[in-house]
Structure formats: C-alpha cells, structure tokens
Design an enzyme around this catalytic site. Structure first.
Site, PDB file in Angstrom:
ATOM      1  CG  ASP A 181      -2.084   0.952   1.123  1.00 38.82           C
ATOM      2  OD1 ASP A 181      -2.290   1.534   0.034  1.00 38.82           O
ATOM      3  OD2 ASP A 181      -2.765   1.160   2.137  1.00 38.82           O
ATOM      4  NE  ARG A 185      -3.811   5.788   0.469  1.00 42.28           N
ATOM      5  CZ  ARG A 185      -3.633   5.482  -0.804  1.00 42.28           C
ATOM      6  NH1 ARG A 185      -3.503   6.434  -1.691  1.00 42.28           N
ATOM      7  NH2 ARG A 185      -3.585   4.222  -1.201  1.00 42.28           N
ATOM      8  CG  ASN A 186      -0.442   4.603   3.356  1.00 44.03           C
ATOM      9  OD1 ASN A 186      -1.163   5.171   4.183  1.00 44.03           O
ATOM     10  ND2 ASN A 186      -0.895   3.665   2.542  1.00 44.03           N
ATOM     11  CG  ASP A 199      -1.147   3.166   7.168  1.00 40.78           C
ATOM     12  OD1 ASP A 199      -1.775   2.179   7.585  1.00 40.78           O
ATOM     13  OD2 ASP A 199      -1.526   4.340   7.319  1.00 40.78           O
TER      14      ASP A 199
END
Ligand code: ACK
Length: 320
Positions: A181, A185-186, A199
C-alpha cells in the site's frame, strides 16, 4: 464477538519484550480517524533512554472494534517488529496489549503525511499535469514555524524524497517484507523533512504465502496497484515498485491525484492498452524515464529498489 475471542487473539500476540506500561503514556489529541482506527499524539515517559518525555504517536482502534479489526492492528504490530529499525521507516517504540485497548506506540512525524505536505507546499500557479482537480493548497492543516512557505521545495528536494522512500523500500524488501500500500498518503514526514514509510496495515511477510485480503474498510488502493495485483491479486516486490512509480509521480506533481479522469473499473484496460500518466511539468526527463521503467507492464522488466536507489543517487550526486 465475545470478550473471550478478543482476549484469545490478543494473548496469542503477547510479547513481553515490547510491552510498555500504560501508566507511562499520556494520550493527547486525535491526529487521524478513519475506518482503519485512530491515531493520537501522545507523550511517553522513559520510552527512549535519552529523554524523559518523548512525543510519540499512538495507533489504536475504536472502543467498539471487532475482533478482526483488533487482529489487523496486531498483525501490523508483528510486521513492524519483524521489519526493525531504519531511518526511512516509521519505527515501533512499544505497545500496550494488556489491561485495556491494544495500542501501538510509534515514532511521531511532525509534518504528517507526505501527500498533504506536498499540497501545502505547491508553488502558486503550479501546472497540474494530467490532472483536473482543484488546487486545494489550503487544507487548514497546522502551519509550521520552522517550515513555512518561504521554505519552498525545489525539484531536487522532490527527487530527494523519492530517494529516501526508495532507500526505505530497499531495506523493507531486504527484510523479506512487501508493503502493498505504498502511496504518498502512507509516507510521513518527520523532523528535518525525513521521509518515513508508514502504514503496515497491508504489509506482508514474503516468506509466507498470503492471499489477497481487502482492507478492513473495503477500500482497495486501485490506482497504486500494478496490473498483476489488480487482475491476479499477485503482490510482490515488483508490485511495490509499480506503486513506487505512482508515488514518485505524486511527489513530482506536488501531491497530484493519479488518473483523475479514469474510473477504477476502466483502469486495467487503460493500462493494458499502454496508457500511462504524462510527464509532470517539473519532472526532469531522466527521472520520468525511471518512473516509466517502474510502471512497465511486464513485472520482470521493472527495476529493483537497489537499482532505483542507484539511479536516483546518480542523478542527485553524479555517478560514483
Ligand atoms: O497528515 P496526517 O496528520 O498524518 O494524517 C494522517 C492520520 O494520522 C491518519 O493516518 C497521521 N499519522 C499517522 N501516523 C502518524 C505518526 N506516526 N506521526 C504523526 N502523524 C501520524 C497521518
């Protein structure tokens, strides 16, 4: 779900080495909330031998969390333990699994997630290549005293972000872990603009056979997924490399949204037909060539993170 099920799950993950006394934690304000759970800022007493009080982030679940949600958090804890410490990866400082809600204590990244940071730093009038979104620079996030708008980001700064993330990924893969992922954003930004991959909710141990599992909230990061991950649910170090290409594109566009006009269900055909995103306005040609190599359809032709780091270092510092 019974109390019994939950406590059985928790006790199977119990590890005395990592347990931190709850009474030495002071939970501060909520930083993030979502289907994944909750993230608070907090202070921990004597968690780091050098300082008495350390600012930390606490990752936990809602009070009414299901056994599945608790287990996902515990799996994330296991992955973080397995991965160990690296400057470009958010490190685990401890956890609380006994006597209350499960909590992961992780290092605190003062600038928050990279995507929103880049958007806040977007030069005014920046051309959003291939993107029809609004220029929503002002997201009302904490403005920072030491890192205000005068301190703008140069193309070299952006490429250095890419290198830091690739370095973290090279380490992660060396630890036999795939992230699954990887997206802006992570990635979190800590003091001195150090990028930290975060994350690990979807991350997996490469030595075990894992089957595809949906994120707890049912969202799948389709626009960051490689064709083989999208179509065959096949995740590997090479699918992380594809995600890195999308992430590098996000960085070079100051937090642009990938494929804004393509619906998720059309993405596979779009990619299969050879379509990709275009070269961002401020992205040097050599860097875009590297991005293109990383989003090659055939996974075996994509570079490894060792090669990606070499190319980025070569661009930034000249050949060694
Ligand atoms: O931009 P943000 O504040 O950075 O919004 C997200 C939110 O929580 C949901 O993930 C923030 N966050 C997560 N982990 C940390 C951390 N270790 N340090 C600082 N902020 C964090 C993230």
């Amino acid at each position: 779900p019974t109390e019994g099920t939950i406590s059985t799950i928790i006790s199977s993950y119990y590890d005395d080495q990592c347990e931190f006394p709850r009474e030495n934690l002071s939970i501060g304000h909520l930083i993030g909330k979502g289907a994944f759970g909750l993230v608070y800022q907090g202070l921990a007493k004597n968690i780091n031998s050098k300082e008495k009080l350390t600012t930390i982030a606490i990752k936990t679940v809602q009070d009414d969390a299901t056994p599945d949600e608790i287990e996902n958090l515990l799996k994330e804890l296991c992955v973080m333990k397995m991965v160990g410490k690296h400057a470009n990866i958010i490190s685990l400082l401890g956890c609380c699994t006994k006597g209350g809600q499960v909590m992961l204590i992780v290092e605190y990244a003062r600038y928050g997630n990279l995507r929103d940071y880049l958007r806040r730093k977007r030069p005014s009038g920046h051309i959003l290549s291939g993107s029809f979104e609004q220029d929503d620079n002002d997201d009302g996030y904490k403005q920072d005293d030491n890192d205000n708008l005068i301190n703008s980001l140069t193309t070299m700064d952006l490429i250095f972000f890419c290198l830091q993330i690739a370095t973290g990924m090279e380490y992660l893969h060396s630890q036999k872990c795939i992230h699954r992922d990887l997206a802006a954003r992570n990635v979190l930004l800590a003091e001195s603009r150090v990028c930290k991959i975060a994350d690990f909710g979807l991350a997996r141990d490469l030595t075990q056979t894992y089957y595809y599992r949906k994120q707890t909230d049912g969202r799948v990061p389709v626009k960051w997924m490689s064709p083989e991950a999208l179509f065959d649910r096949k995740f590997s170090t090479k699918s992380d490399v594809w995600s890195f290409a999308i992430l590098a594109w996000e960085i070079m566009t100051y937090g642009g949204t990938p494929y804004p006009s393509i619906a998720a269900e059309h993405l596979f055909d779009y990619l299969k037909n050879g379509n990709r995103m275009s070269q961002p306005a401020h992205c040097p040609h050599e860097i875009f060539q590297l991005i293109e190599l990383c989003w090659t359809f055939k996974e075996s032709l994509r570079p490894t993170f060792i090669q990606i780091c070499e190319s980025l270092r070569c661009y930034l510092y000249g050949s060694s």
